[in-house]
Design an enzyme around this catalytic site. Structure first.
Site, PDB file in Angstrom:
ATOM      1  N   LYS A  16     -19.120  34.427  45.297  1.00 45.00           N
ATOM      2  CA  LYS A  16     -20.029  34.443  45.622  1.00 45.00           C
ATOM      3  C   LYS A  16     -20.611  36.267  46.147  1.00 45.00           C
ATOM      4  O   LYS A  16     -21.824  36.978  45.435  1.00 45.00           O
ATOM      5  CB  LYS A  16     -19.886  33.980  47.570  1.00 45.00           C
ATOM      6  CG  LYS A  16     -20.901  32.167  48.272  1.00 45.00           C
ATOM      7  CD  LYS A  16     -20.687  32.098  48.474  1.00 45.00           C
ATOM      8  CE  LYS A  16     -20.757  30.770  49.620  1.00 45.00           C
ATOM      9  NZ  LYS A  16     -20.495  30.598  51.076  1.00 45.00           N
ATOM     10  N   GLU A  51     -12.882  22.142  48.919  1.00 43.03           N
ATOM     11  CA  GLU A  51     -12.676  23.538  49.723  1.00 43.03           C
ATOM     12  C   GLU A  51     -11.476  23.383  50.969  1.00 43.03           C
ATOM     13  O   GLU A  51     -11.479  24.577  51.200  1.00 43.03           O
ATOM     14  CB  GLU A  51     -14.198  24.086  50.103  1.00 43.03           C
ATOM     15  CG  GLU A  51     -15.166  24.379  48.937  1.00 43.03           C
ATOM     16  CD  GLU A  51     -16.372  24.510  48.958  1.00 43.03           C
ATOM     17  OE1 GLU A  51     -16.721  24.303  50.000  1.00 43.03           O
ATOM     18  OE2 GLU A  51     -16.799  25.349  48.115  1.00 43.03           O
ATOM     19  N   HIS A 102     -15.059   1.045  32.401  1.00 41.57           N
ATOM     20  CA  HIS A 102     -16.096   0.806  30.668  1.00 41.57           C
ATOM     21  C   HIS A 102     -16.030   1.941  30.139  1.00 41.57           C
ATOM     22  O   HIS A 102     -16.380   2.875  29.072  1.00 41.57           O
ATOM     23  CB  HIS A 102     -17.147   0.524  30.295  1.00 41.57           C
ATOM     24  CG  HIS A 102     -17.794  -0.458  31.241  1.00 41.57           C
ATOM     25  ND1 HIS A 102     -17.650  -1.989  29.814  1.00 41.57           N
ATOM     26  CD2 HIS A 102     -18.478  -0.993  31.958  1.00 41.57           C
ATOM     27  CE1 HIS A 102     -18.463  -3.261  30.229  1.00 41.57           C
ATOM     28  NE2 HIS A 102     -18.081  -2.739  32.113  1.00 41.57           N
TER      29      HIS A 102
END
Ligand code: PA5
Length: 425
Positions: free
Chosen positions: A416, A281, A302
């Protein structure tokens, strides 16, 4: 004299002159951060660790955590990412892996299944809520709070509910503040001049951390130690924040646009999550960015390791190296060696883990991958507070070097806004 976190480098092909050329820029940009003289200086309150929280506020936080600790079986912290990820990461780094915590971080997302399970889990529990939202423009914590508050309202009188909610929000009279006044919830404020994800030494982080039994009075001093260490060192080859900032900057100039933060210590897993959020951000704007991601070793040896070794060379790796693991867990000798593992008998797990680390670094070097090592003396409260201040400072300098404002997030705000206003249409 305390020890400090160090940054060491294993770089493939960096020209010393390019680094030296950056020295004046770094020093002047850091100075403008400290003196708040550059653009984007409205949210730099976090930088003065000593001023960020008053003695009275600290006392109030301590009284509140004692009250919460003594009176409730569970304490549910509601918030989202920048508003509490460090608290979650910090507690995770220090707690025993299998301890059942009194504190629950209800942070996930808008997944109804999770919330349904949470409500069921809390149904018959004696719990309190810490709701954290600076702006109240985020639907995730707001809706989670509404659901839990409803549950409390069904069980208790208004008076009793008011004793069970602590709200941490902006000092201005925004929705959560108004609601708290109306319902008599206790409140703590997040200062106007502190940007969300930089609000570490404010009640946002300190109350949940204190509630998990950590000594918040000392924390301020520990973060101050790191601040002083960075403030007083103008040498770009020894100041850890400067080294981290210029190395990333030069690597980006050389086409290295993916940074992998690797850790061999499970306890640092959420610190890496916090680090990603901080850099994503803060820097991820204007098409100039380094893409930060993380790997948990040895597990990911892995999986993505294969890819890292043979992917295009636009990757660099930042590795957490914890010097002292404090565990001393030894591998036993077994008669007859049925499992054929006696070759490591009497070695510690730290030795085995460090062998994997050393091998990984060697393989990276052969694979021409640039490495930044962040050396942490041990995973303890003291070094975690050094680490947070170091990263916040380095991240801001690094963003300034890219001419990016670290203290905004336009697309997060767009999301938002959409959720808070347009969703109903
Ligand atoms: O770090 C940030 O700036 C953001 O992630 C915010 O913390 C997050 O959006 C939550 O905002 P609020 O506390 O206003 O609910």
């Amino acid at each position: 004299m305390p020890k400090f976190i160090k940054v060491e480098l294993d770089l493939v092909n960096i020209n010393q002159n390019d680094i030296i050329k950056l020295q004046p820029q770094i020093i002047s940009q850091d100075k403008s951060l400290l003196e708040k003289t550059w653009a984007w200086n409205d949210f730099l309150g976090w930088i003065d660790v000593e001023k960020i929280i008053s003695k009275e506020e600290l006392k109030e936080i301590i009284e509140t955590w004692k009250y919460l600790k003594q009176n409730f079986e569970k304490i549910v912290v509601i918030g989202i990412w920048g508003s509490y990820l460090w608290a979650k990461a910090y507690i995770n780094a220090l707690k025993n892996n299998f301890d059942e915590e009194q504190i629950i971080f209800a942070w996930y997302n808008l997944d109804g299944e999770y919330l349904k399970d949470l409500l069921k889990f809390l149904e018959n529990k004696n719990y309190a809520i810490i709701i954290i939202s600076k702006s109240w423009t985020t639907l995730e914590p707001a809706l989670t709070f509404r659901m839990l508050l409803e549950q409390l309202n069904k069980k208790y009188s208004n008076d009793e509910v008011s004793k069970r909610v602590i709200a941490i929000t902006d000092a201005k009279k925004w929705v959560l503040k108004e609601l708290s006044i109306k319902k008599s919830f206790k409140t703590f404020k997040i200062s106007d001049d502190v940007w969300w994800r930089y609000s570490v030494l404010t009640p946002v982080w300190l109350l949940p951390i204190a509630t998990a039994w950590y000594d918040i009075e000392k924390m301020i001093d520990w973060a101050k130690d790191m601040k002083k260490y960075i403030d007083e060192n103008y040498d770009i080859f020894s100041n850890p924040a400067y080294i981290y900032a210029w190395t990333r900057n030069i690597l980006l100039q050389n086409g290295k646009s993916i940074e992998i933060l690797a850790s061999f210590d499970l306890k640092l897993k959420f610190i890496a999550e916090w680090w990603k959020q901080l850099f994503w951000e803060s820097e991820g704007k204007d098409w100039k960015w380094i893409f930060p991601t993380n790997l948990d070793f040895t597990t990911d040896l892995h999986s993505m390791w294969q890819y890292v070794q043979q992917w295009a060379r636009n990757i660099f790796e930042t590795i957490f190296i914890v010097e002292n693991d404090n565990v001393n867990l030894k591998i036993p000798f077994i008669e007859n060696d049925d499992d054929k593992l006696n070759f490591v008998f009497w070695k510690t797990f730290d030795f085995v883990n460090k062998s994997a680390l050393n091998w990984t670094i060697k393989a990276h070097k052969e694979g021409m991958i640039d490495i930044i090592k962040i050396i942490i003396p041990e995973i303890s409260e003291y070094y975690l507070w050094q680490l947070i201040y170091f990263f916040e400072r380095a991240c801001s300098i690094s963003a300034y070097m890219l001419w990016v404002n670290p203290f905004n997030q336009p697309w997060v705000e767009a999301y938002k806004k959409y959720m808070m206003t347009n969703i109903k249409n």
